[in-house]
Design an enzyme around this catalytic site. Structure first.
Site, short mmCIF file in Angstrom:
data_model
loop_
_atom_site.label_atom_id
_atom_site.label_comp_id
_atom_site.label_asym_id
_atom_site.label_seq_id
_atom_site.Cartn_x
_atom_site.Cartn_y
_atom_site.Cartn_z
N HIS A 115 46.65 44.02 37.96
CA HIS A 115 45.51 43.14 38.31
C HIS A 115 45.59 41.89 37.43
CE1 HIS A 115 41.07 42.58 39.45
NE2 HIS A 115 41.43 41.50 38.76
N HIS A 141 45.17 37.39 37.24
CA HIS A 141 44.82 36.08 37.80
C HIS A 141 45.81 35.05 37.26
CE1 HIS A 141 40.90 37.39 39.39
NE2 HIS A 141 40.96 38.24 38.37
N LYS A 194 42.39 42.59 48.83
CA LYS A 194 41.34 42.61 47.81
C LYS A 194 39.97 42.43 48.44
CE LYS A 194 39.32 42.44 43.84
NZ LYS A 194 39.65 42.17 42.45
N HIS A 226 36.68 45.13 44.00
CA HIS A 226 35.81 44.72 42.89
C HIS A 226 34.50 45.48 43.10
CE1 HIS A 226 34.23 41.74 39.85
NE2 HIS A 226 33.14 42.34 40.29
N HIS A 243 39.36 47.32 37.48
CA HIS A 243 38.67 47.09 36.20
C HIS A 243 37.38 47.90 36.05
CE1 HIS A 243 36.64 44.32 38.84
NE2 HIS A 243 37.53 43.37 38.73
N ASP A 275 43.35 42.20 34.33
CA ASP A 275 42.34 41.23 34.75
C ASP A 275 42.36 40.02 33.83
OD1 ASP A 275 40.41 40.17 36.40
OD2 ASP A 275 38.75 41.27 35.51
O1 DOR Z 1 35.89 38.21 34.54
C1 DOR Z 1 36.39 38.02 35.64
N1 DOR Z 1 37.09 36.90 35.92
N2 DOR Z 1 36.19 38.93 36.59
C2 DOR Z 1 36.58 38.72 37.87
O2 DOR Z 1 36.36 39.58 38.69
C3 DOR Z 1 37.20 37.44 38.26
C4 DOR Z 1 37.83 36.78 37.12
C5 DOR Z 1 38.20 35.33 37.41
O3 DOR Z 1 38.78 35.06 38.46
O4 DOR Z 1 37.90 34.48 36.57
ZN ZN Z 2 40.01 40.05 38.35
#
Ligand code: DOR
Ligand code: ZN
Length: 346
Positions: free
Chosen positions: A14, A16, A100, A137, A175, A248
């Protein structure tokens, strides 16, 4: 005394990666240690179609510095208007590894997510039929539900009804932050797993709020009480193959974190493996770190293990991690666990 541990190269289930200058700045932080990662699709606009995922994958590979290897495992962002045939085709040609589900309004760039879950049931049935997993999520978004209760209520109101209607659908609770999430995974034998982040093994809600507000510890789902952190620690370090690493890692520039309305996300890509070695050693479970970071994820996703290794070394002096990563002119703060860490990836 130097201590070292060699494990199969880990994956991040997971992650970003963002886009543009941010993508170029942070991708090496992950690619240095991880072979593959499940790439979150919550860009602006979101990655909804197979064509968008293909273009995003190309941008990620173009941003990879020469000499580094990394395999982005693409996902699609589920909307009420998503096209079943397009999703199935992107899976059939090997482009995407999961879809997702963001409840609309749950987190960063989730406005296009799902409000009426019945509208995506047909897609979920198709996914179960073709063996395409769903990453979830797991938080309800009703204004009158306390933010600290949103995960537990999601399990009862949304997840359990989906699972009892479509038991063949493979679901990853992303998460998880509560003992409710841990228990729900443990109670169910088939087609259910959970990712756990590094930061949720380290901080509880006091770390965010006591002694002044700490924006770099704010993420979603928000860290809960200490008893929940301890439940996550037991699950992660147990070796149970239903729990695996999804960092995450979610960078935001400091100006948007240290803000009157700060963004949610902890950026842990740079030091995650060292922090995990610290956590697993503290819990006398270093022998299960490889299961959590390198074995359980591929097993659930039905992928081979990586065929190379990384070595973690513990030294006598604390490791100096970079405190900031630079994305163009902007800074991103690297997660600070708040204690010295003696491990590093060597
Ligand atoms: O803390 C987070 N940041 N939780 C999420 O689900 C998304 C992520 C983000 O994209 O910044
Ligand atoms: Zn995330």
């Amino acid at each position: 005394m130097t201590k070292s541990l060699t494990i199969t190269r880990p994956d991040d289930w997971h992650l970003h990666l963002r886009d543009g200058a941010m993508l170029r700045a942070i991708l090496p932080e992950t690619a240095r240690h991880f072979a593959r990662a499940i790439i979150m699709p919550n860009l602006m606009p979101p990655v909804v179609t197979g064509a968008q995922a293909l273009a995003y994958r190309d941008r990620i590979l173009a941003a990879l510095p020469a000499g580094m290897s990394f395999e982005p495992l693409m996902t699609l962002y589920l909307t009420e208007d998503s096209n079943t045939e397009d999703i199935a085709a992107a899976h059939a040609n090997g482009l995407i590894k999961a879809v997702k589900l963001y409840p609309a309004g749950a987190t960063t760039n989730s406005a296009s997510g799902v409000s009426d879950f019945s509208k995506v049931f047909g897609i979920l049935e198709k996914m179960a039929e073709i063996g395409l997993p769903l990453c979830v999520h797991g938080e309800v978004t009703d204004h009158n539900i306390d933010i600290f209760d949103r995960e537990a209520i999601f399990i009862d109101r949304v997840l359990e009804p989906i699972r009892s209607s479509i038991p063949e659908l493979r679901i990853i609770m992303e998460h998880i932050t509560t003992s409710d999430g841990v228990d729900y995974v443990r109670e169910n034998e088939a087609n259910l797993a959970a990712t756990i982040t590094t930061h949720h093994l380290i901080i509880n809600r006091n770390h965010i709020l006591v002694g002044g507000i700490k924006p770099h510890y704010y993420c979603l789902p928000v860290a809960k009480r200490e008893e929940h952190r301890l439940a996550l620690r037991i699950a992660a370090t147990s070796g149970d193959n239903r729990f695996f690493l999804g960092t995450d890692s979610a960078p935001h520039v400091d100006t948007l974190k240290e803000n009157a309305c700060g963004c949610a996300g902890c950026f842990t890509a740079s030091n995650t493996m060292a922090l995990l070695a610290h956590v697993f050693e503290e819990d006398q479970s270093l022998n299960h770190l490889e299961a959590f970071a390198s074995q359980n994820g591929p097993a659930f996703y039905g992928m081979p293990l990586n065929n190379d290794t990384i070595t973690l070394t513990k030294s006598d002096t604390p490791t100096n991690f970079p405190s900031k990563i630079y994305a163009g002119e902007e800074k991103v703060t690297v997660f600070d666990p708040g204690f010295p860490v003696y491990w590093s990836v060597t």
